[in-house]
Motif scaffolding. Structure first.
Motif, short mmCIF file in Angstrom:
data_model
loop_
_atom_site.label_atom_id
_atom_site.label_comp_id
_atom_site.label_asym_id
_atom_site.label_seq_id
_atom_site.Cartn_x
_atom_site.Cartn_y
_atom_site.Cartn_z
N LEU A 246 0.30 0.86 1.23
CA LEU A 246 0.38 1.73 2.40
C LEU A 246 0.37 3.20 2.00
O LEU A 246 -0.28 4.04 2.64
CB LEU A 246 1.66 1.43 3.18
CG LEU A 246 1.61 0.28 4.18
CD1 LEU A 246 2.96 0.12 4.85
CD2 LEU A 246 0.53 0.50 5.23
N ALA A 247 1.10 3.54 0.94
CA ALA A 247 1.14 4.94 0.48
C ALA A 247 -0.26 5.40 0.08
O ALA A 247 -0.68 6.51 0.43
CB ALA A 247 2.11 5.07 -0.69
N ILE A 248 -0.97 4.56 -0.65
CA ILE A 248 -2.33 4.93 -1.10
C ILE A 248 -3.26 5.09 0.09
O ILE A 248 -4.02 6.07 0.18
CB ILE A 248 -2.86 3.86 -2.08
CG1 ILE A 248 -2.08 3.92 -3.39
CG2 ILE A 248 -4.36 4.06 -2.33
CD1 ILE A 248 -2.34 2.76 -4.32
N LEU A 249 -3.21 4.15 1.04
CA LEU A 249 -4.09 4.25 2.21
C LEU A 249 -3.75 5.47 3.07
O LEU A 249 -4.64 6.08 3.66
CB LEU A 249 -4.00 2.97 3.03
CG LEU A 249 -4.57 1.71 2.37
CD1 LEU A 249 -4.34 0.49 3.25
CD2 LEU A 249 -6.06 1.88 2.09
N SER A 250 -2.46 5.82 3.13
CA SER A 250 -2.09 7.01 3.92
C SER A 250 -2.63 8.29 3.29
O SER A 250 -2.87 9.27 3.99
CB SER A 250 -0.56 7.09 4.05
OG SER A 250 0.05 7.48 2.83
N LEU A 251 -2.81 8.27 1.97
CA LEU A 251 -3.37 9.44 1.28
C LEU A 251 -4.89 9.50 1.40
O LEU A 251 -5.50 10.52 1.06
CB LEU A 251 -2.98 9.41 -0.20
CG LEU A 251 -1.49 9.58 -0.50
CD1 LEU A 251 -1.20 9.32 -1.98
CD2 LEU A 251 -1.00 10.96 -0.11
N HIS A 252 -5.50 8.39 1.87
CA HIS A 252 -6.96 8.33 2.05
C HIS A 252 -7.27 7.82 3.45
O HIS A 252 -7.73 6.68 3.63
CB HIS A 252 -7.59 7.41 0.99
CG HIS A 252 -7.63 8.01 -0.37
ND1 HIS A 252 -8.63 8.85 -0.80
CD2 HIS A 252 -6.76 7.91 -1.40
CE1 HIS A 252 -8.39 9.24 -2.05
NE2 HIS A 252 -7.26 8.68 -2.43
N PRO A 253 -7.04 8.64 4.47
CA PRO A 253 -7.27 8.18 5.86
C PRO A 253 -8.72 7.81 6.13
O PRO A 253 -9.00 7.08 7.09
CB PRO A 253 -6.82 9.38 6.70
CG PRO A 253 -6.88 10.56 5.77
CD PRO A 253 -6.56 10.02 4.41
N GLU A 254 -9.64 8.31 5.29
CA GLU A 254 -11.06 7.99 5.48
C GLU A 254 -11.39 6.56 5.05
O GLU A 254 -12.46 6.04 5.36
CB GLU A 254 -11.94 8.98 4.71
CG GLU A 254 -11.97 8.78 3.19
CD GLU A 254 -10.72 9.28 2.45
OE1 GLU A 254 -10.66 9.15 1.22
OE2 GLU A 254 -9.82 9.82 3.13
N GLY A 255 -10.46 5.91 4.32
CA GLY A 255 -10.66 4.54 3.89
C GLY A 255 -11.11 4.43 2.44
O GLY A 255 -11.60 5.40 1.84
N LEU A 256 -10.93 3.24 1.87
CA LEU A 256 -11.28 2.98 0.47
C LEU A 256 -11.98 1.64 0.36
O LEU A 256 -11.67 0.70 1.10
CB LEU A 256 -10.02 2.95 -0.40
CG LEU A 256 -9.23 4.25 -0.57
CD1 LEU A 256 -7.87 3.96 -1.20
CD2 LEU A 256 -10.01 5.26 -1.41
N SER A 257 -12.89 1.56 -0.59
CA SER A 257 -13.49 0.27 -0.90
C SER A 257 -12.49 -0.58 -1.67
O SER A 257 -11.46 -0.08 -2.14
CB SER A 257 -14.76 0.47 -1.74
OG SER A 257 -14.39 0.96 -3.03
N LEU A 258 -12.79 -1.86 -1.82
CA LEU A 258 -11.91 -2.75 -2.58
C LEU A 258 -11.75 -2.24 -4.01
O LEU A 258 -10.63 -2.21 -4.54
CB LEU A 258 -12.48 -4.17 -2.59
CG LEU A 258 -11.68 -5.20 -3.40
CD1 LEU A 258 -10.30 -5.40 -2.81
CD2 LEU A 258 -12.44 -6.53 -3.46
N GLY A 259 -12.85 -1.82 -4.62
CA GLY A 259 -12.79 -1.33 -6.00
C GLY A 259 -11.96 -0.06 -6.12
O GLY A 259 -11.18 0.10 -7.07
N GLU A 260 -12.11 0.85 -5.17
CA GLU A 260 -11.34 2.09 -5.20
C GLU A 260 -9.85 1.84 -5.02
O GLU A 260 -9.01 2.40 -5.74
CB GLU A 260 -11.84 3.04 -4.11
CG GLU A 260 -13.23 3.60 -4.36
CD GLU A 260 -13.79 4.33 -3.15
OE1 GLU A 260 -14.60 5.26 -3.35
OE2 GLU A 260 -13.44 3.97 -2.00
#
Length: 402
Positions: A246-260
């Motif tokens: 959750l912390a990581i996703l909150s820092l990337h609101p634009e979204g991330l791929s599985l690898g990222e």
């Protein structure tokens, strides 16, 4: 300083302040602020705390989740009072005492000043006290002797800790331990906090209709100093790894791929993508499905204390930055992204304080980070100017240098 000497010193400081002069440095800033607020509502002398209606108080206690918790732990609470010559009190969120029990020594003293069920111990009714400060600041509080605003409790020492709903995190009230100043003990505050935590474990998980729940919508993350997650006002009990995601996703609101997401979470650690997919699947269920994939992205409004710190630093508001900064980002994390962000936030808050070493902000910061340079900068900025934070800043500097 011996407790008797400290008591005399505080009594002189209180009288000094009541006479209209600047109090000596030994008066803590939070006490001085409370004195000032108390003086706006109260006369110089208060004979006893006001009493609320007995029937109304009884009904409030019966409706409160604290009623079931106290009933389950009443034996332990009574023993604590009797063994330590204490009076134990449990209040509602407005600092009205709902339940109390006094040991032999303190029972009569408590009754004399309405430290009993129905007694109103909010700041506007009785002035500075540990119960009110614990609720106001949401942390354990100690008020010793003449740190109390009302002379009727200048012979007391009180330790209080807030009690929270274990599901929502809402303040349900406070647990307080009180005795005479000469019976004080160094572990009083720790004991109050331990008993408050014990009460929290005994609060029914479903709560009661009379308890106000959070009305917030969306996801709120506390990530600094500890991890707490609230969804639409209800606290979620997540695993450590889910909190990191959750912390990581909150820092990337634009979204991330599985690898990222995998790289940000695990770094070089050898963990399969199927393990990560499983973690995300469980987290999605906890969030009611509001976690999108391709890319992985939180599909709801998100706020966090990290956002608050960043915003305060950008506008050079040192006090707001410190208020929001509770310590390391997701303490103990192995995530390279979170570790890097934690370092950035720590440096940003520190630099903000070095530029604007507001004494009260530095004092609050030094409770989390023992940084001698920051404290010294605040003392240097004060120069010879009297300030209620000076004594405690000097003590913090000495402790940090040790």
């Amino acid at each position: 300083m011996a407790e008797s000497g400290r008591r005399r010193s505080l009594e002189r400081a209180w009288e000094h302040w009541r006479g209209g002069s600047t109090p000596p440095d030994e008066v803590r800033p939070e006490i001085l602020s409370s004195w000032q607020r108390s003086a706006e509502h109260l006369p110089e002398s208060v004979d006893a705390a006001p009493l609320a209606d007995e029937g109304e108080t009884r009904s409030l206690f019966e409706e409160s989740p604290l009623s079931a918790a106290v009933n389950r732990l009443e034996g332990a609470l009574r023993s604590a009072a009797e063994d330590g010559d204490l009076v134990v009190a449990v209040t509602d969120p407005q600092t009205r005492i709902l339940w109390t029990y006094g040991g032999r020594v303190m029972r009569n003293a408590a009754e004399d000043i309405n430290f009993v069920a129905g007694g109103r111990w909010d700041e506007g009714s009785i002035g500075t006290n540990a119960l009110n400060l614990a609720l106001r600041n949401n942390r354990v509080s100690t008020v010793f002797a003449a740190e109390h605003y009302a002379p009727i409790v200048h012979d007391w020492v009180c330790w209080a800790a807030p009690v929270h709903d274990p599901v929502t995190g809402v303040q349900l009230g406070v647990l307080d331990l009180s005795t005479t100043w000469d019976r004080g003990h160094p572990i009083g505050a720790a004991t109050a906090q331990a008993l408050a935590r014990l009460l929290e474990t005994a609060v029914p998980a479903t709560g009661h209709p009379g308890v106000t729940r959070h009305l917030d919508t969306g996801l709120h993350l506390r990530l600094l100093g500890a991890v707490e997650v609230h969804l639409d006002g209800v606290r979620l009990l997540l695993t450590r790894r889910q909190g990191e995601i959750l912390a990581i996703l909150s820092l990337h609101p634009e979204g991330l791929s599985l690898g990222e997401l995998h790289a940000h979470l695990y770094g070089d650690e050898r963990v399969s993508t199927s393990t990560l997919k499983s973690e995300v699947s469980h987290l999605r269920s906890a969030l009611g499905g509001r976690l999108a994939s391709r890319p992985y992205q939180l599909d709801l409004p998100v706020t966090s204390d990290v956002d608050s710190v960043r915003s305060a630093v950008r506008r050079a508001d040192a006090r707001a930055a410190v208020d929001a900064y509770g310590g390391d980002l997701v303490p103990g994390t192995g995530s390279p992204l979170l570790a890097e962000t934690a370092e950035y936030l720590a440096v940003a808050v520190r630099e903000c304080l070095l530029v604007d070493p507001d004494p009260l902000a530095v004092l609050a910061y030094s409770e989390v980070v023992p940084d001698a340079e920051v404290v010294q900068r605040a003392l240097d900025a004060l120069g010879d100017e009297p300030h209620p934070a000076r004594a405690e800043l000097s003590a913090r500097l000495a402790a940090a240098l040790r």
